[in-house]
Design an enzyme around this catalytic site. Sequence first.
Site: not given
Ligand code: GLN
Length: 441
Positions: A63, A66, A189, A241, A259
């Site tokens: 993420s 993003k 993605y 978040y 994550v």
């Molecule tokens: N690729 C992961 C997902 O879409 C990324 C989520 C994250 O890093 N919070 O679930």
Amino acid sequence: MRSPLPDYLTEVLDGCADTSGAVADYIPGLAGVDPDRFAISLLTADGTSYSVGDDETEFTIQSVSKPFVYGLALQERGFEKVLDVIDVEPSGEAFNEVSLERNTGRPLNPMINAGALAAHALVLNGRRSEQAVESIRSLLSSLAGRELVVDEEVAASELENSYRNVAIANLLRGYEVFEDDPDEIVEGYIRQCSVTVTTKDLAMMAATLATGGIQPVTGEQIFSRDVVRQVLSVMATCGMYDAAGDWLSTVGIPAKSGVSGGIIGILPGQLGIAAYSPRLDEHGTSVQGVAAFGRLSRDMNLHLMDAPMLAHSVLRRRRVVGEGDAALTILELQGDLNFTNSEGIIRAVVDEPVETKRLALDLSLVRAILSVGRRMLLEMIGRLHLDGTEVIVIDPDERLPDPDAGYGFRPRVYGSLEDVEESQPDAGAQTEPERGHSARK
Ligand code: GLN
């Protein structure tokens, strides 16, 4: 002397040791990583790197991609289009929650998966999926200052278990947030999330946001300042978040977690910071990474909302030289002219009116004049002119180029006080600007 900074960072690593939390296991490709890895990297806005721990360990960006892909969407599709598709409101929910605006289906922000899938679709813009992934990989590479690659193994393993993202993408397609094939968006993605980086790469990427879009080492302008401001604002309010408020109040800098255990943070104008440690807390954020950021913020006074030390007066000295008609009041200014500092200069002249016929604004020690400072200074010069005070400007470094005070008045500009003294004291106002020695007669 050996720099104390790496020693300090090592102390932070040791002080934040914590084995609580668990490695993300919903992406099988992530479950097998060494949970004990821990690294911190800093990059100053002028390109100096400090880095400790497992800073050569590669992990997938997840993420943390993003904000950069959102920036790319803004840059390629424009603010209006992007804001039309993705809102900028904190969702207060987990990253993979289905947070869509009622009725329209518009994702609440680009930091949660719904918004990130929509941002990916904006970058795709009707092209082939490989082209969008390539433009993202290449963007992330220029930000890192080296060629990055997609870890196809992690991508494939996530793709096989992407029920949730597939569901969100289908919902977005149903609301016509995008018109592309939802499976194609999810695949692109997920490959975007699988670009591998080290904390050194992430610090470099973060620092590029700290400098207003200029990669501090290569000097490449990657994002415009407007795009960076937008990206940082959304990171500050939505980057963490459902822990975004807690993070902003305790750590106090725009940040983004992923994550796989990476976190970036940006101190605008100063610093890019990255941490990596794969054990996660209940928000899906690195436990040791959060601890390290908390410690760095406290130790290094990084909190953006910390009231700054009272700005020292921008008016360094006020004095009068010469006598009679030749008498000249000199206001020696210093530092940066933002709104508050410029207000201070205006107040100094309002509260204690200038008694000489001539006034010099000495900008020799001024470092930068923001556009608000320029407007305020010029307005003051224009009004003083209307009141019968002739204003001249000493500006060796052209901090106030081509000054037009309005009211049909342009102040004379000199390179130094000596230049002023050598010139005719009663030369009067000019209709054309003149500089330095050219003002001598
Ligand atoms: N690729 C992961 C997902 O879409 C990324 C989520 C994250 O890093 N919070 O679930």
